[in-house]
Design a protein around this motif. Sequence first.
Motif, mmCIF file in Angstrom:
data_model
loop_
_atom_site.group_PDB
_atom_site.id
_atom_site.type_symbol
_atom_site.label_atom_id
_atom_site.label_comp_id
_atom_site.label_asym_id
_atom_site.label_seq_id
_atom_site.Cartn_x
_atom_site.Cartn_y
_atom_site.Cartn_z
ATOM 1 N N GLU A 60 0.851 -1.180 0.000
ATOM 2 C CA GLU A 60 0.000 0.000 0.000
ATOM 3 C C GLU A 60 0.892 1.237 0.000
ATOM 4 O OE1 GLU A 60 -3.207 0.073 -0.315
ATOM 5 O OE2 GLU A 60 -3.565 -2.085 -0.111
ATOM 6 N N MET A 61 0.755 2.082 -1.018
ATOM 7 C CA MET A 61 1.601 3.255 -1.148
ATOM 8 C C MET A 61 0.755 4.517 -1.095
ATOM 9 S SD MET A 61 4.396 2.163 -4.025
ATOM 10 C CE MET A 61 5.323 0.618 -3.879
ATOM 11 N N PRO A 62 1.299 5.599 -0.504
ATOM 12 C CA PRO A 62 0.522 6.845 -0.404
ATOM 13 C C PRO A 62 0.300 7.528 -1.741
ATOM 14 C CG PRO A 62 2.764 7.175 0.386
ATOM 15 C CD PRO A 62 2.594 5.705 0.169
ATOM 16 N N GLY A 63 1.048 7.134 -2.747
ATOM 17 C CA GLY A 63 0.917 7.697 -4.084
ATOM 18 C C GLY A 63 1.822 6.950 -5.039
ATOM 19 N N GLY A 140 7.632 3.143 7.935
ATOM 20 C CA GLY A 140 6.625 3.811 7.124
ATOM 21 C C GLY A 140 7.121 4.348 5.805
ATOM 22 N N VAL A 141 8.408 4.152 5.495
ATOM 23 C CA VAL A 141 8.962 4.612 4.216
ATOM 24 C C VAL A 141 9.202 3.396 3.325
ATOM 25 C CG1 VAL A 141 10.813 5.860 3.070
ATOM 26 C CG2 VAL A 141 10.099 6.541 5.376
ATOM 27 N N LEU A 142 8.615 3.401 2.136
ATOM 28 C CA LEU A 142 8.763 2.276 1.224
ATOM 29 C C LEU A 142 10.053 2.421 0.430
ATOM 30 C CD1 LEU A 142 5.054 2.180 0.102
ATOM 31 C CD2 LEU A 142 6.228 0.419 1.414
ATOM 32 N N VAL A 143 10.864 1.378 0.457
ATOM 33 C CA VAL A 143 12.200 1.445 -0.130
ATOM 34 C C VAL A 143 12.434 0.264 -1.069
ATOM 35 C CG1 VAL A 143 14.684 1.448 0.327
ATOM 36 C CG2 VAL A 143 13.127 2.674 1.868
ATOM 37 N N GLY A 144 12.823 0.587 -2.296
ATOM 38 C CA GLY A 144 13.298 -0.425 -3.219
ATOM 39 C C GLY A 144 14.811 -0.421 -3.233
ATOM 40 N N VAL A 145 15.400 -1.565 -3.513
ATOM 41 C CA VAL A 145 16.857 -1.676 -3.575
ATOM 42 C C VAL A 145 17.248 -2.165 -4.965
ATOM 43 C CG1 VAL A 145 18.923 -2.725 -2.595
ATOM 44 C CG2 VAL A 145 16.999 -2.148 -1.100
ATOM 45 N N ASN A 146 18.068 -1.380 -5.620
ATOM 46 C CA ASN A 146 18.514 -1.652 -6.983
ATOM 47 C C ASN A 146 19.915 -2.250 -6.917
ATOM 48 O OD1 ASN A 146 19.916 -0.919 -9.575
ATOM 49 N ND2 ASN A 146 17.932 -0.007 -10.070
ATOM 50 N N ILE A 147 20.113 -3.442 -7.495
ATOM 51 C CA ILE A 147 21.412 -4.104 -7.417
ATOM 52 C C ILE A 147 22.014 -4.284 -8.815
ATOM 53 C CG2 ILE A 147 20.889 -5.286 -5.255
ATOM 54 C CD1 ILE A 147 20.384 -7.855 -6.896
#
Length: 381
Positions: A60-63, A140-147
């Motif tokens: 679920e993302m705020p935007g 509460g912060v959505l984080v993707g990790v790019n490898i």
Amino acid sequence: MPAYRLLFALVLRRIDPERAHRLAFGLIRGVARVPGLRAAVRARLAPAHPDLRVRALGLEMPGPFGLAAGFDKNATGIAGLAMLGFDHVEVGTVTAHPQPGNPRPRLFRLTRDRALLNRMGFNNDGAAAVAPRLARRPPGVLVGVNIGKTKAVPDSEAIADYVASTRRLARHADYLVVNVSSPNTPGLRDLQATGRLRPLLTAVRDAAGPVPLLVKIAPDLADEDVDAVADLAVELGLDGVIATNTTIAREGLATPPEAVSALGAGGLSGAPLAERALQVLRRLYARVGDRVTLIGVGGVETAEDAWQRILAGATLVQGYSGFVYAGAAWPRAIHRGLAERLAASPYATLADAVGAGTRAEHADGNTGGSTSGNTSGKEAS
């Protein structure tokens, strides 16, 4: 954002781009360390837009609007970037081993084109250093990790290198991105060929476990190769595809050709990338539909740009170069403009708008036209 544009024109554009990045990012991190100041900035720059809430990758993302990989390579400023209003932050590219990247200068502005050219070369602290920072990230912060692949690792050991990063980082990520599309690591883009990409993604998928897995592709792929990656994503059950990384193309620039050539090799991002990135996104959506989540990135400057990505098939949208040219209020402007466009459209929710333009094109038998939908035509301010 007029004040920032004046600051950029008078001061920032005269500073070496990499140094300007360090100064600006340091200021963002510094403000975020003061709780009261962080709350005040967030209240000003990140007001809630409930209509823009979106569910993607099981989250679920705020935007829908996030910061693309490349700005925060080492996961040192997640709180500050969330403070500015980015709905998710993608950190990296992170490699299994630390590396300094390519020699400087390696980052350049093409201000007449509102573009950047970089040959950074995956400069980062390495997965072992980044992992504990991700473990301490604010809730509460959505984080993707790019490898990505460590430059010194031979191609024959690329899979093991990606897997090593995955084992350290996946547990701390909301989603994981396999970057095989940067032009600045020799041979990396060869991994986009499906014969090499299939075993790589399969191995990373096994190591990542339940963490959503995406692949990031180049805009320079031929259309048939875009189709092949789309089919592979469906075959392997990937969660998403990010379209696109930077381009090695140089056509149609306002900057004189001799000035561009003098800058040397590197990936071009920003406004000149917009049309091709949008074409790739449309092609992907036409191929995979709703079976794979698409993230649109490349030349996103305004709310209209972001809206066009959504109509083309992107559930999420990212930007980076626009941040450099528009400043800290940029996410707020994107959100406000998207909310206006959604309200003026025939779509009840943002999810209803995803891919609507591409579906309409194909229903009309037109695969090359605009996906304008019902928009206000205003640019974000």
